[in-house]
Write an enzyme that holds these catalytic residues in place. Sequence first.
Site, PDB file in Angstrom:
ATOM      1  N   HIS A 105     -17.365 -12.200  37.893  1.00 57.82           N
ATOM      2  CA  HIS A 105     -17.820 -11.651  39.176  1.00 57.82           C
ATOM      3  C   HIS A 105     -19.170 -10.975  38.976  1.00 57.82           C
ATOM      4  O   HIS A 105     -19.495 -10.549  37.882  1.00 57.82           O
ATOM      5  CB  HIS A 105     -16.770 -10.700  39.748  1.00 57.82           C
ATOM      6  CG  HIS A 105     -15.664 -11.454  40.422  1.00 57.82           C
ATOM      7  ND1 HIS A 105     -15.215 -11.161  41.690  1.00 57.82           N
ATOM      8  CD2 HIS A 105     -14.962 -12.539  40.012  1.00 57.82           C
ATOM      9  CE1 HIS A 105     -14.265 -12.017  42.015  1.00 57.82           C
ATOM     10  NE2 HIS A 105     -14.088 -12.852  41.016  1.00 57.82           N
ATOM     11  N   GLU A 106     -19.957 -10.909  40.053  1.00 57.80           N
ATOM     12  CA  GLU A 106     -21.367 -10.520  39.965  1.00 57.80           C
ATOM     13  C   GLU A 106     -22.020 -11.316  38.828  1.00 57.80           C
ATOM     14  O   GLU A 106     -22.591 -10.757  37.883  1.00 57.80           O
ATOM     15  CB  GLU A 106     -21.544  -9.006  39.742  1.00 57.80           C
ATOM     16  CG  GLU A 106     -20.975  -8.153  40.853  1.00 57.80           C
ATOM     17  CD  GLU A 106     -19.452  -7.975  40.725  1.00 57.80           C
ATOM     18  OE1 GLU A 106     -18.969  -7.879  39.596  1.00 57.80           O
ATOM     19  OE2 GLU A 106     -18.773  -7.954  41.760  1.00 57.80           O
ATOM     20  N   GLU A 118     -13.006 -10.291  49.598  1.00 56.50           N
ATOM     21  CA  GLU A 118     -12.989  -8.824  49.603  1.00 56.50           C
ATOM     22  C   GLU A 118     -13.869  -8.226  50.708  1.00 56.50           C
ATOM     23  O   GLU A 118     -13.590  -7.139  51.201  1.00 56.50           O
ATOM     24  CB  GLU A 118     -13.405  -8.286  48.231  1.00 56.50           C
ATOM     25  CG  GLU A 118     -14.835  -8.642  47.845  1.00 56.50           C
ATOM     26  CD  GLU A 118     -15.108  -8.485  46.344  1.00 56.50           C
ATOM     27  OE1 GLU A 118     -14.246  -8.876  45.543  1.00 56.50           O
ATOM     28  OE2 GLU A 118     -16.178  -7.976  45.996  1.00 56.50           O
ATOM     29  N   GLU A 130     -17.901 -15.605  40.988  1.00 54.08           N
ATOM     30  CA  GLU A 130     -18.078 -15.146  42.361  1.00 54.08           C
ATOM     31  C   GLU A 130     -19.471 -15.624  42.813  1.00 54.08           C
ATOM     32  O   GLU A 130     -19.667 -16.798  43.039  1.00 54.08           O
ATOM     33  CB  GLU A 130     -17.911 -13.625  42.404  1.00 54.08           C
ATOM     34  CG  GLU A 130     -17.738 -13.059  43.781  1.00 54.08           C
ATOM     35  CD  GLU A 130     -17.650 -11.537  43.737  1.00 54.08           C
ATOM     36  OE1 GLU A 130     -16.867 -10.988  44.515  1.00 54.08           O
ATOM     37  OE2 GLU A 130     -18.383 -10.893  42.953  1.00 54.08           O
ATOM     38  N   HIS A 154      -9.044  -7.911  32.639  1.00 54.21           N
ATOM     39  CA  HIS A 154     -10.158  -7.535  33.510  1.00 54.21           C
ATOM     40  C   HIS A 154     -11.118  -6.623  32.775  1.00 54.21           C
ATOM     41  O   HIS A 154     -10.706  -5.611  32.204  1.00 54.21           O
ATOM     42  CB  HIS A 154      -9.628  -6.816  34.763  1.00 54.21           C
ATOM     43  CG  HIS A 154     -10.703  -6.500  35.751  1.00 54.21           C
ATOM     44  ND1 HIS A 154     -10.874  -5.256  36.310  1.00 54.21           N
ATOM     45  CD2 HIS A 154     -11.697  -7.271  36.267  1.00 54.21           C
ATOM     46  CE1 HIS A 154     -11.903  -5.279  37.139  1.00 54.21           C
ATOM     47  NE2 HIS A 154     -12.417  -6.491  37.136  1.00 54.21           N
ATOM     48  N   HIS A 155     -12.388  -7.009  32.760  1.00 56.17           N
ATOM     49  CA  HIS A 155     -13.437  -6.185  32.162  1.00 56.17           C
ATOM     50  C   HIS A 155     -14.480  -5.873  33.229  1.00 56.17           C
ATOM     51  O   HIS A 155     -15.399  -6.678  33.434  1.00 56.17           O
ATOM     52  CB  HIS A 155     -14.131  -6.933  31.017  1.00 56.17           C
ATOM     53  CG  HIS A 155     -13.255  -7.195  29.829  1.00 56.17           C
ATOM     54  ND1 HIS A 155     -13.654  -8.006  28.782  1.00 56.17           N
ATOM     55  CD2 HIS A 155     -12.020  -6.742  29.505  1.00 56.17           C
ATOM     56  CE1 HIS A 155     -12.690  -8.050  27.865  1.00 56.17           C
ATOM     57  NE2 HIS A 155     -11.682  -7.291  28.283  1.00 56.17           N
ATOM     58  N   GLU A 156     -14.344  -4.769  33.922  1.00 58.35           N
ATOM     59  CA  GLU A 156     -15.417  -4.331  34.823  1.00 58.35           C
ATOM     60  C   GLU A 156     -16.423  -3.573  33.953  1.00 58.35           C
ATOM     61  O   GLU A 156     -16.088  -2.546  33.363  1.00 58.35           O
ATOM     62  CB  GLU A 156     -14.873  -3.428  35.927  1.00 58.35           C
ATOM     63  CG  GLU A 156     -15.944  -2.803  36.820  1.00 58.35           C
ATOM     64  CD  GLU A 156     -16.907  -3.821  37.417  1.00 58.35           C
ATOM     65  OE1 GLU A 156     -16.462  -4.672  38.191  1.00 58.35           O
ATOM     66  OE2 GLU A 156     -18.126  -3.776  37.083  1.00 58.35           O
TER      67      GLU A 156
END
Length: 679
Positions: free
Chosen positions: A458-459, A483, A477, A384-386
């Site tokens: 995502h985003e 969510e 996403e 995961h890379h936020e």
Amino acid sequence: MRVTPNKMRLLVFVIGIIISSCQSNSSNEAIKIFSPDGLNRITFILRDGTPYYSVSRNGDTLIAVSKLGFILKNSGSLSHDFVIDKVKKNSFDESWTQVWGEEKEIRNHYNEMQIKLKQASSPNWKLNLIFRAFDDGVAFRYEFPQQPNLNEFEIVDELTEFSLADDYDLWWIPVYRYHRYEYLFQKTPASEIDTVHTPLTMQTKKGLYLSIHEANLTDYASMTLTGSKDKTLLCDLVPWPDGVKVKTATRSRTPWRTIQISETAGGLITSHLILNLNEPNKISNTSWIQPMKYVGIWWGMHLGTYTWGSGPKHGATTQNAKRYIDFAAEHGFRGVLIEGWNIDWDVTWWENGAIFRFTEPHPDYDIEEVTRYAQSRGVEIIGHHETGAHIGNYEHQLEDAFKYAKKHGINAIKTGYVGQNAVSATGENVWHHGQYMVRHYRKVVELAAKYQIMLDVHEPIKDTGIRRTWPNMMTREGARGQEYNAWAEDGGNPVDYLTIIPFTRMLAGPFDYTPGIFDLEFKQANRPNNRVRGTLAKELAIYVVIYSPLHMAADLPENYAQQPAFTFIEDVPVDWEYTRVLKAQIGDYITIARKDRNSSDWYIGSITDEISRQLDVPLTFLDANTKYIAEIYADAPDTHWETNPLAIEIKKMPVDSKTVLTLEMAPGGGQAIRIRAVD
Ligand code: NOJ
């Protein structure tokens, strides 16, 4: 997609090439092509030197005469004074194999016209237009050819219009808002919209379905559409901070502007026009690209029972990771997503984009041990890379982050770009959908391909079919996911939400919605104003209705214990050979049947809005010589999304291609069926 010569049927017919030259710009000229079935027509019109086009089906105008062209910064426009230099017509027919997807073999069959324009007087610029007519719609793109008087240039406006022949009803979400694509679709006449995203789906007065989108968005700004009182939709490109829309040079092309056309709402879903307008697969060895189902340390954070950051509720601990790995191994899930594994998630993590590090695990997360353990149990960790949408910080670390992941056996990464705007490497606020970010998202896809990493973004930037060219770009996403049910101030996604998404957002491509919540009322979390507005059977049906090659079983493992309905999630595939839309009414209900790519089994997913429904579904798509057992997960007679969402009836019955199943769905409910071939 990978072109496999032994599997691919390639039939290219060049049935006619017409080359003509004309030099007049003072009149009207119209050149047209029809789709192979003769129903869809796209016409190019040059009226007093200005280019236009129109679209019709069966003789009825769908898009009236609409403008084409560009305004360039400080240097004039590519919109008038044109004459036709050359016209070339082609036909094309090939089938290609998807590496993974909703349909294995896809036919790409169209008629094409290429129009070369040149200005009659100084600066004598040239502009090419390419039009294609398919049975499932039409498309066109611009080409900026090499030419003596134009090299680098900036587009301040693309003049493309879609002049709707009538005030069609549109399903739309707004642009330039905080939550990017994460809005609820509204349905209004075209004359009432402001600026909206694509895919923009609409219904004509005669009941035809159209959807305007784009294909192959490469090094260009996203196209959004602005309404006007006269029903004409104007192309509005998402700008750079200085107001310029696109910074480019000659020898480039725009994305395709696409108009899908169907007599039925379901026909939009089984149209492959967007994929067909993308380039073939560039990844020669695709053995590492594997669709999979996954679980993960994720939902607990959204419910507030875990935290991404450090502290007593930290979700991504070594011990918890092992618990999820055990669960995945026991239930046949290949992936385990772990969020909050790296440092810098503390406090208001969404403001930490400038400091997130992607190679430094949290002290209570022993990545060596977790990934070793995962491997020993035949499971993969999904990284995961936020990024918090701080592009400089991410790009600076990107190569190292991918190397670090691969070193630990991580073959798939979920990226995230939370933030109203992205922050460019030079510190400017840029839209997630402008050219800067289009470049960034693609850079990540291409680098990930180099390191053999699959992506779940995502985003994201909206999908425009890039997965054909880069099949490591698995899912994304780009809509309100599950969510929102956990924390949205409006209580979550409305009951009819997922009866709209297949006809709108999903026309772009796969959606990582993260279904599979069994504790629909969040009894174990303190979220009194939130819940999932649906039934348990509907949660199962979503796996078939919403396509994603990476599909999550999103709930906490403890919520799946002793739940017979969980068998459906264990069984359901994520890679299909065929997709059939059996019933469809946008905003009301949808029933989809899909055939597993790796067995003879079929699956049906059906969902409804707040109204209970009884739908008769003939199983004529089944093989006529095979006997099957249908394993049915249905709402019970007293199921209701609001008062009794968990009641489910699981039953088995023999079926064959002559069977007509009656699908009973409760208000807010659904039905999921595995149709298993009997040996
Ligand atoms: C928003 C994403 O949609 C969600 O899945 C993720 O958990 C958070 N950002 C944190 O990255």
